[in-house]
Design a protein around this motif. Structure first.
Motif, PDB file in Angstrom:
ATOM      1  N   HIS A 148       0.857  -1.188   0.000  1.00 13.61           N
ATOM      2  CA  HIS A 148       0.000   0.000   0.000  1.00 13.61           C
ATOM      3  C   HIS A 148       0.888   1.231   0.000  1.00 13.61           C
ATOM      4  N   ALA A 149       0.520   2.237  -0.738  1.00 15.47           N
ATOM      5  CA  ALA A 149       1.320   3.464  -0.808  1.00 15.47           C
ATOM      6  C   ALA A 149       1.413   4.165   0.542  1.00 15.47           C
ATOM      7  N   PHE A 203      15.565  -1.850  -1.607  1.00 21.60           N
ATOM      8  CA  PHE A 203      14.534  -1.700  -2.636  1.00 21.60           C
ATOM      9  C   PHE A 203      14.318  -0.214  -2.905  1.00 21.60           C
ATOM     10  N   ARG A 204      13.844   0.099  -4.110  1.00 22.70           N
ATOM     11  CA  ARG A 204      13.498   1.475  -4.437  1.00 22.70           C
ATOM     12  C   ARG A 204      12.142   1.482  -5.140  1.00 22.70           C
ATOM     13  N   ILE A 205      11.407   2.556  -4.942  1.00 33.04           N
ATOM     14  CA  ILE A 205      10.089   2.686  -5.572  1.00 33.04           C
ATOM     15  C   ILE A 205      10.281   2.938  -7.063  1.00 33.04           C
ATOM     16  N   VAL A 206       9.591   2.138  -7.874  1.00 36.98           N
ATOM     17  CA  VAL A 206       9.664   2.296  -9.324  1.00 36.98           C
ATOM     18  C   VAL A 206       8.303   2.670  -9.928  1.00 36.98           C
ATOM     19  N   TRP A 207       7.233   2.597  -9.146  1.00 36.26           N
ATOM     20  CA  TRP A 207       5.903   2.941  -9.645  1.00 36.26           C
ATOM     21  C   TRP A 207       4.990   3.223  -8.461  1.00 36.26           C
ATOM     22  N   ARG A 208       4.088   4.178  -8.637  1.00 36.58           N
ATOM     23  CA  ARG A 208       3.075   4.498  -7.637  1.00 36.58           C
ATOM     24  C   ARG A 208       1.791   4.817  -8.382  1.00 36.58           C
ATOM     25  N   GLY A 209       0.682   4.202  -7.972  1.00 33.01           N
ATOM     26  CA  GLY A 209      -0.592   4.475  -8.620  1.00 33.01           C
ATOM     27  C   GLY A 209      -1.693   3.574  -8.088  1.00 33.01           C
ATOM     28  N   GLY A 260     -10.297  -6.825  -2.942  1.00 37.74           N
ATOM     29  CA  GLY A 260     -11.439  -6.726  -3.835  1.00 37.74           C
ATOM     30  C   GLY A 260     -11.766  -5.305  -4.246  1.00 37.74           C
ATOM     31  N   THR A 261     -10.773  -4.422  -4.258  1.00 40.60           N
ATOM     32  CA  THR A 261     -11.018  -3.019  -4.584  1.00 40.60           C
ATOM     33  C   THR A 261      -9.728  -2.375  -5.105  1.00 40.60           C
ATOM     34  N   GLU A 262      -9.855  -1.193  -5.678  1.00 38.79           N
ATOM     35  CA  GLU A 262      -8.697  -0.412  -6.114  1.00 38.79           C
ATOM     36  C   GLU A 262      -8.032   0.216  -4.896  1.00 38.79           C
ATOM     37  N   LEU A 263      -6.708   0.138  -4.854  1.00 40.33           N
ATOM     38  CA  LEU A 263      -5.935   0.727  -3.766  1.00 40.33           C
ATOM     39  C   LEU A 263      -4.742   1.467  -4.351  1.00 40.33           C
ATOM     40  N   GLU A 264      -4.286   2.507  -3.648  1.00 45.05           N
ATOM     41  CA  GLU A 264      -3.059   3.151  -4.080  1.00 45.05           C
ATOM     42  C   GLU A 264      -1.890   2.279  -3.608  1.00 45.05           C
ATOM     43  N   LYS A 265      -1.052   1.891  -4.552  1.00 44.92           N
ATOM     44  CA  LYS A 265       0.045   0.969  -4.258  1.00 44.92           C
ATOM     45  C   LYS A 265       1.361   1.565  -4.718  1.00 44.92           C
ATOM     46  N   VAL A 266       2.449   0.991  -4.204  1.00 36.58           N
ATOM     47  CA  VAL A 266       3.779   1.261  -4.739  1.00 36.58           C
ATOM     48  C   VAL A 266       4.377  -0.077  -5.139  1.00 36.58           C
ATOM     49  N   HIS A 267       5.128  -0.041  -6.234  1.00 33.10           N
ATOM     50  CA  HIS A 267       5.917  -1.195  -6.672  1.00 33.10           C
ATOM     51  C   HIS A 267       7.362  -0.831  -6.402  1.00 33.10           C
ATOM     52  N   MET A 268       8.083  -1.773  -5.806  1.00 32.23           N
ATOM     53  CA  MET A 268       9.487  -1.549  -5.475  1.00 32.23           C
ATOM     54  C   MET A 268      10.312  -2.671  -6.091  1.00 32.23           C
ATOM     55  N   GLU A 269      11.572  -2.380  -6.360  1.00 29.28           N
ATOM     56  CA  GLU A 269      12.448  -3.424  -6.888  1.00 29.28           C
ATOM     57  C   GLU A 269      13.856  -3.266  -6.334  1.00 29.28           C
ATOM     58  N   LYS A 270      14.583  -4.366  -6.455  1.00 33.81           N
ATOM     59  CA  LYS A 270      15.968  -4.406  -5.982  1.00 33.81           C
ATOM     60  C   LYS A 270      16.739  -5.338  -6.912  1.00 33.81           C
ATOM     61  N   GLY A 271      17.911  -4.893  -7.306  1.00 39.06           N
ATOM     62  CA  GLY A 271      18.796  -5.742  -8.081  1.00 39.06           C
ATOM     63  C   GLY A 271      19.567  -6.667  -7.163  1.00 39.06           C
TER      64      GLY A 271
END
Length: 163
Positions: free
Chosen positions: A121-122, A136-142, A150-161
């Motif tokens: 969750h964002a 990890f670093r944030i690569v997307w938020r929306g 069961g619903t739309e939520l504001e999320k963040v996607h994070m990634e790490k090499g």
């Protein structure tokens, strides 16, 4: 590393504890700083936590003190995606989440995975801080549909090499 903590694959006997810990951690999350989720959402999420251990038994790793499960993490979906990290509220901020993620990252490195993703969750500032401390670093938020909620939520996607 946390002293006295055992990290292992989930056993069938762990299903109920895994569901209860996930739900308790979800309910205590600061993701709901704007207010408590409504009863329909709570019931929907509880059902999702009850079902998940049976749906992904070979992808869940648990953390236990003296045989009592206190947290768990899961690899579900893409082989490079950590789908879940839940630590019982009474055991948070003790290094258990870090130990679980570190264990999964080491497994992924051994499998030759070079990039790992995780979503939250964002507004879940505690989880975001932990993931950032782990590299990890944030690569997307929306906005994104959450199957478990069961619903739309504001999320963040994070990634790490890895490597």
């Amino acid at each position: 590393m946390v002293t006295g903590l055992t990290i292992r694959d989930m056993a069938t006997a762990d299903h109920q504890a895994v569901a209860e810990i996930g739900f308790a951690a979800w309910m205590s999350s600061d993701a709901w700083h704007a207010g408590r989720p409504d009863e329909t959402l709570i019931a929907h999420v509880k059902c999702a936590f009850d079902a998940f251990p049976a749906e992904a038994p070979d992808r869940i790793t648990v953390a236990a003190f003296d045989g009592q499960i206190v947290g768990w993490a899961a690899l579900n979906g893409d082989k490079n995606h950590i789908s879940d990290l839940w630590v019982h509220p009474q055991h948070q901020s003790k290094g258990i989440g870090r130990a679980l993620i570190d264990t999964l990252l080491q497994r992924m490195i051994r499998q030759g995975i070079s990039r790992v993703t995780i979503h939250t969750h964002a507004s879940n500032s505690g989880a975001i801080r932990l993931y950032e401390r782990l590299g990890f670093r944030i690569v997307w938020r929306g906005m994104e549909f959450s199957k478990s909620a069961g619903t739309e939520l504001e999320k963040v996607h994070m990634e790490k090499g890895l490597g």
